[in-house]
Scaffold this motif. Structure first.
Motif, PDB file in Angstrom:
ATOM      1  N   ALA A  66      17.064 -64.887 -40.044  1.00 38.54           N
ATOM      2  CA  ALA A  66      15.897 -65.447 -39.366  1.00 38.54           C
ATOM      3  C   ALA A  66      15.774 -66.911 -39.759  1.00 38.54           C
ATOM      4  O   ALA A  66      15.731 -67.242 -40.944  1.00 38.54           O
ATOM      5  CB  ALA A  66      14.631 -64.690 -39.758  1.00 38.54           C
ATOM      6  N   SER A  67      15.732 -67.776 -38.763  1.00 39.45           N
ATOM      7  CA  SER A  67      15.609 -69.216 -39.009  1.00 39.45           C
ATOM      8  C   SER A  67      14.778 -69.808 -37.881  1.00 39.45           C
ATOM      9  O   SER A  67      14.192 -69.079 -37.076  1.00 39.45           O
ATOM     10  CB  SER A  67      16.994 -69.869 -39.052  1.00 39.45           C
ATOM     11  OG  SER A  67      17.582 -69.861 -37.757  1.00 39.45           O
ATOM     12  N   GLY A  68      14.741 -71.125 -37.796  1.00 33.96           N
ATOM     13  CA  GLY A  68      14.026 -71.763 -36.699  1.00 33.96           C
ATOM     14  C   GLY A  68      14.565 -71.363 -35.340  1.00 33.96           C
ATOM     15  O   GLY A  68      13.865 -71.456 -34.333  1.00 33.96           O
ATOM     16  N   GLU A  69      15.813 -70.909 -35.289  1.00 35.34           N
ATOM     17  CA  GLU A  69      16.404 -70.446 -34.036  1.00 35.34           C
ATOM     18  C   GLU A  69      15.924 -69.055 -33.649  1.00 35.34           C
ATOM     19  O   GLU A  69      16.208 -68.587 -32.549  1.00 35.34           O
ATOM     20  CB  GLU A  69      17.927 -70.421 -34.155  1.00 35.34           C
ATOM     21  CG  GLU A  69      18.560 -71.787 -34.294  1.00 35.34           C
ATOM     22  CD  GLU A  69      20.079 -71.719 -34.266  1.00 35.34           C
ATOM     23  OE1 GLU A  69      20.689 -72.692 -33.791  1.00 35.34           O
ATOM     24  OE2 GLU A  69      20.651 -70.709 -34.701  1.00 35.34           O
ATOM     25  N   GLY A  70      15.210 -68.380 -34.561  1.00 39.27           N
ATOM     26  CA  GLY A  70      14.830 -66.993 -34.346  1.00 39.27           C
ATOM     27  C   GLY A  70      15.738 -66.077 -35.151  1.00 39.27           C
ATOM     28  O   GLY A  70      16.492 -66.529 -36.015  1.00 39.27           O
ATOM     29  N   VAL A  71      15.685 -64.784 -34.865  1.00 34.29           N
ATOM     30  CA  VAL A  71      16.543 -63.812 -35.546  1.00 34.29           C
ATOM     31  C   VAL A  71      17.815 -63.630 -34.728  1.00 34.29           C
ATOM     32  O   VAL A  71      17.759 -63.272 -33.550  1.00 34.29           O
ATOM     33  CB  VAL A  71      15.835 -62.453 -35.717  1.00 34.29           C
ATOM     34  CG1 VAL A  71      16.787 -61.436 -36.353  1.00 34.29           C
ATOM     35  CG2 VAL A  71      14.578 -62.607 -36.568  1.00 34.29           C
ATOM     36  N   HIS A  72      18.943 -63.887 -35.371  1.00 33.78           N
ATOM     37  CA  HIS A  72      20.229 -63.769 -34.682  1.00 33.78           C
ATOM     38  C   HIS A  72      21.268 -63.183 -35.622  1.00 33.78           C
ATOM     39  O   HIS A  72      21.081 -63.150 -36.844  1.00 33.78           O
ATOM     40  CB  HIS A  72      20.707 -65.131 -34.179  1.00 33.78           C
ATOM     41  CG  HIS A  72      19.831 -65.721 -33.122  1.00 33.78           C
ATOM     42  ND1 HIS A  72      19.851 -65.293 -31.813  1.00 33.78           N
ATOM     43  CD2 HIS A  72      18.883 -66.691 -33.185  1.00 33.78           C
ATOM     44  CE1 HIS A  72      18.966 -65.977 -31.111  1.00 33.78           C
ATOM     45  NE2 HIS A  72      18.365 -66.832 -31.922  1.00 33.78           N
TER      46      HIS A  72
END
Length: 295
Positions: free
Chosen positions: A150-156
């Motif tokens: 989970a990061s600024g990009e969302g959960v991937h």
């Protein structure tokens, strides 16, 4: 975190939130804890690139990646100061492979974030792909290590962990990267457990980064639901879904350091144990050099 740690975090968070941006950023850069000297954490593999690559290739499902931002990276530094820790980011390794099967029932928060999120805060959010990730547990055919993060990009879920950790733009802010092996969970490695984890990954991929709790109160009950998640919240919720952590723990209240130096309390696994921190990247510049721009 234990009660004293939570109380400390509330006081520090309130004080930091009241500062002007320039003072705030200079203060957290100067007060944040540095990872060096590295040997205090565990083996430092960073001088040996071939060893680092082999270690990454050998990562198993449930192993953790922990990171420390360099001085001058104000979001990471703020988390370090809030939690009284060196470590401000955590993600989980999952072995498997991406299929070409499209998931029909994707989470509603998966692909529509860009149209309704706060543009400034979630500008980096990235829509998930529609393809299904298959978790493998069979020895010899257990796929390759991927990073559930989970990061600024969302959960991937990210392939090619080596490049992501050591040469991607996303990880430039982390001057120290380490891994911790999760051992003693051989009984978990069954097709049934793999399917359960696989379904969880399908559900959470695309979830946006934590939006309920502000930065200076990130690890509080405000981050309790899973409609949006910070890095440690996603890791904690995944371990709970695997049956390795108590469901009574509010996942959003766990900071990254609970899986590392744990100055105010660590997570207690129901099964298995975490090994020492093994340093893969050690690029901490001198503190004076890092904060010179704030002088």
């Amino acid at each position: 975190m234990n009660p004293s740690g939570l109380a400390r975090m509330r006081v520090v968070g309130k004080a930091l939130a009241g500062l002007d941006p320039k003072t705030h950023n200079a203060m957290v850069a100067a007060l944040s804890k540095r990872a060096a000297p590295y040997e205090r954490w565990g083996p430092n593999l960073s001088p040996y690139p071939d060893v680092v690559r082999a270690r990454i290739d050998a990562l198993q499902t449930g192993d953790l990646v922990l990171c420390s931002s360099g001085a001058g990276k104000w979001v990471g530094n703020a988390i370090q100061v809030l939690t009284d820790s060196t470590w401000n980011h955590v993600a989980m390794v999952v072995r498997g492979h991406m299929t070409f099967d499209e998931e029909i029932d994707q989470a509603p928060h998966g692909d529509d974030i860009a149209r309704h999120s706060d543009v400034k805060r979630f500008a980096k959010h990235r829509n998930r792909s529609p393809y299904h990730f298959h978790v493998e547990v069979d020895e010899g055919t257990c796929g390759t290590p991927h990073l559930l993060e989970a990061s600024g990009e969302g959960v991937h879920i990210y392939p090619n962990i080596h490049d992501r950790l050591l040469s991607s733009q996303a990880y430039e802010e982390y001057t120290t990267v380490a891994v911790r092996a999760l051992t003693g969970i051989d009984e978990w490695k069954t097709p049934e457990h793999a399917t359960r984890l696989e379904e969880w990954i399908a559900k959470v991929r695309g979830t946006e980064f934590e939006q309920e709790a502000p930065l200076h109160a990130l690890f509080t009950a405000d981050a309790g639901d899973l409609d949006s998640m910070h890095c440690a919240e996603m890791t904690t919720a995944t371990l709970q879904h695997m049956g390795l952590l108590s469901s009574r723990l509010v996942a959003g209240t766990a900071p990254p350091c609970a899986y590392a130096d744990a100055p105010h309390g660590s997570v207690r696994l129901k099964e298995g144990q975490l090994g020492p921190l093994e340093i893969l990247k050690a690029a901490e510049p001198p503190l004076e050099e890092a904060i010179a721009k704030y002088a």
